[in-house]
Design a protein around this motif. Structure first.
Motif, short mmCIF file in Angstrom:
data_model
loop_
_atom_site.label_atom_id
_atom_site.label_comp_id
_atom_site.label_asym_id
_atom_site.label_seq_id
_atom_site.Cartn_x
_atom_site.Cartn_y
_atom_site.Cartn_z
N PRO A 1 -10.31 10.37 -6.04
CA PRO A 1 -9.75 9.18 -6.28
C PRO A 1 -8.41 9.09 -7.74
CG PRO A 1 -11.80 9.53 -7.15
CD PRO A 1 -11.50 10.65 -6.46
N GLN A 2 -7.98 10.24 -7.84
CA GLN A 2 -7.30 10.75 -9.00
C GLN A 2 -7.84 9.38 -9.60
OE1 GLN A 2 -5.73 12.58 -9.64
NE2 GLN A 2 -5.95 13.64 -6.46
N SER B 1 -7.99 5.94 -9.94
CA SER B 1 -8.59 4.49 -9.32
C SER B 1 -9.96 4.36 -9.59
CB SER B 1 -8.09 4.85 -7.75
OG SER B 1 -6.72 4.32 -7.36
N ASP C 1 -10.78 -0.49 -6.92
CA ASP C 1 -9.66 -0.26 -6.07
C ASP C 1 -9.40 0.98 -5.13
OD1 ASP C 1 -8.79 -1.09 -8.94
OD2 ASP C 1 -8.63 0.53 -9.65
N LEU C 2 -10.81 1.08 -4.49
CA LEU C 2 -10.68 2.07 -3.02
C LEU C 2 -10.71 0.49 -1.88
CD1 LEU C 2 -13.25 5.03 -3.76
CD2 LEU C 2 -10.57 4.78 -3.74
N GLN D 1 -2.44 -1.10 -7.42
CA GLN D 1 -2.64 -0.48 -7.67
C GLN D 1 -3.66 0.61 -6.54
OE1 GLN D 1 -2.55 -3.54 -9.62
NE2 GLN D 1 -4.74 -3.68 -10.14
N ARG D 2 -3.64 -0.23 -5.82
CA ARG D 2 -4.95 -0.30 -4.69
C ARG D 2 -4.58 1.81 -3.87
NH1 ARG D 2 -8.01 -5.01 -4.98
NH2 ARG D 2 -7.76 -5.47 -6.83
N ARG D 3 -5.89 2.71 -4.38
CA ARG D 3 -5.79 2.62 -3.10
C ARG D 3 -6.11 3.12 -1.83
NH1 ARG D 3 -4.48 8.62 -3.89
NH2 ARG D 3 -3.96 8.01 -6.66
N PHE E 1 0.67 2.44 -1.50
CA PHE E 1 -0.74 2.35 -2.03
C PHE E 1 -0.47 3.97 -1.58
CE2 PHE E 1 -1.77 -1.50 0.75
CZ PHE E 1 -1.90 -1.97 -0.69
N GLY E 2 -1.49 4.25 -2.74
CA GLY E 2 -1.92 6.00 -2.76
C GLY E 2 -3.05 5.99 -1.04
N HIS E 3 -3.24 6.89 -0.68
CA HIS E 3 -3.86 7.34 0.71
C HIS E 3 -4.25 8.04 0.69
CE1 HIS E 3 -3.14 5.62 4.93
NE2 HIS E 3 -4.18 6.00 5.49
#
Length: 414
Positions: A96-97, A99, A103-104, A162-164, A195-197
């Protein structure tokens, strides 16, 4: 229409930040819906959200953290998140780094078809979010194609950058489809966040490969997560049911589709927990340790790969021993590499053959022992013979070339 044109004008003439503020100042209040529309959706926990002359149905369902859905309670997501930060500090596709748990965003869509392109419409955007208080499922339902701007406006309004995203094949299908549809309304709605993914389909294929023949979410749920859906609406029926709803206006026609999507996003939470436990604990039996080690090796985490392979070393699994040897070789631990290749070479099949080739290389180039190199090359040739008819396996030519060279270097060669 006047309000829509005004919004478009503002988006085109201001900076992105100012444009976002202007959109929020436009007439987007939740209007008082008619009693008929409100009552139709009330039983399904839905309510309309308006954007000028358009609207979208927003549905929310809340679960307790202690609720168990399959193999785990939702609260275990916090434990999985903690494990990532405590046990694996390097960059991993599932990590999740920076996050937090909340935030997931466990995200899934329902569409009018499975093809990419402008002809496929997303009619349901669904996601689940876990907070310290509860699990909440959010769904945005498109009441008709003319209301698409309202759906994306309210969906994007809720999602800070900032969400993933956590999806199942979402990197290849769901999010690209969101991008495609967003282009049609981009002048009326907020921009798409960066987004991060985390795509759990790829992780499932890596870790569940020894156990599953199909990687459809339903198979993963039943075989790995102990999730057994009853009275579920199959995904392939969703487009037909949605078209019936658009034509007749009865929300009950898509109640099964809403439930299906709700279960999909809840399953993603369970799947992320399960995969996280397996990776962070580096497996509990050889086939699993092998797959985790292969993944670590692929992303360059050689020490972690070595640890995973070592955990299954005593089982004498030929591929595991061979891969352990390759990691030792990459980290210049030649004595350990030689030992791992030696044990792997006792096996028949492809990895026994490849281990013999590696031993031949070590004895030729590191120890200058040509006779031993020749012995292991001949052994590799014998192991390769049954593999010569296997598609995609091409060892024979390389082995013959090596044999010729070693014979020429052999002291007994005239």
């Amino acid at each position: 229409m006047k309000n829509k044109l005004q919004r478009m004008k503002k988006h085109m003439s201001h900076t992105q930040e100012a444009a976002s503020n202007e959109v929020e100042d436009s007439q987007t209040n939740e209007m008082n819906p008619s009693n008929e529309l409100s009552s139709d959706w009330e039983m399904l926990q839905g309510r309309p959200l308006y954007l000028d002359d358009q609207y979208v149905i927003k549905r929310e369902v809340v679960y307790e953290l202690s609720d168990v859905f399959g193999a785990y309670s939702f609260h275990e997501l916090f434990q999985a998140h903690k494990l990532w930060n405590e046990t694996l500090t390097f960059e991993h596709p599932l990590h999740p780094q920076d996050s937090d748990v909340e935030d997931l965003i466990f995200f899934d869509t329902e569409t009018t078809g499975l093809k990419h392109g402008a002809g496929t419409t997303i009619f349901l955007l669904g996601y689940a979010q876990v907070t310290e208080q509860h699990v909440k499922v959010h769904q945005f339902i498109l009441p008709g194609p003319e209301h698409e701007a309202a759906m994306y406006y309210h969906f994007l309004k809720e999602l800070p950058e900032q969400r993933r995203l956590v999806t199942f094949n979402g990197r290849a299908f769901d999010w690209p489809q969101v991008k495609t549809r967003h282009t049609f309304v981009r002048n009326e709605v907020p921009k798409l966040p960066q987004f991060g993914h985390i795509d759990l389909l790829h992780a499932s294929r890596r870790l569940y490969r020894p156990f599953l023949s199909s990687f459809k979410l339903k198979n993963v749920e039943e075989e790995m997560l102990r999730i057994y859906r009853t009275e579920d609406t199959p995904g392939y029926l969703a487009p037909m049911l949605y078209f019936d709803y658009v034509q007749l206006g009865d929300p009950n026609m898509i109640s099964g589709v809403l439930q299906h999507n709700e279960w999909d996003v809840l399953s993603l939470i369970q799947l992320y927990i399960d995969l996280s436990y397996r990776v962070c604990c580096q497996g509990s039996y050889p086939l699993e340790q092998l797959e985790i080690g292969r993944w670590f090796e692929y992303i360059g985490a050689l020490e972690e790969a070595k640890a995973s392979y070592l955990r299954g070393k005593d089982e004498n699994e030929s591929e595991l021993l061979y891969r352990l040897g390759t990691v030792y070789k990459k980290t210049s631990q030649l004595r350990e590499a030689e030992e791992a290749f030696y044990f792997a070479s006792a096996s028949e099949g492809a990895f026994g053959c490849k281990a013999c080739i590696e031993l031949a290389k070590i004895y030729e180039h590191q120890h200058d022992q040509i006779q031993k190199a020749l012995y292991y090359t001949q052994l590799a040739e014998a192991k390769a013979e049954p593999l010569s008819k296997v598609p995609g396996v091409h060892y024979t030519k390389d082995i013959k070339n090596r044999l010729t060279r070693l014979c020429n270097k052999s002291p007994g060669h005239i």
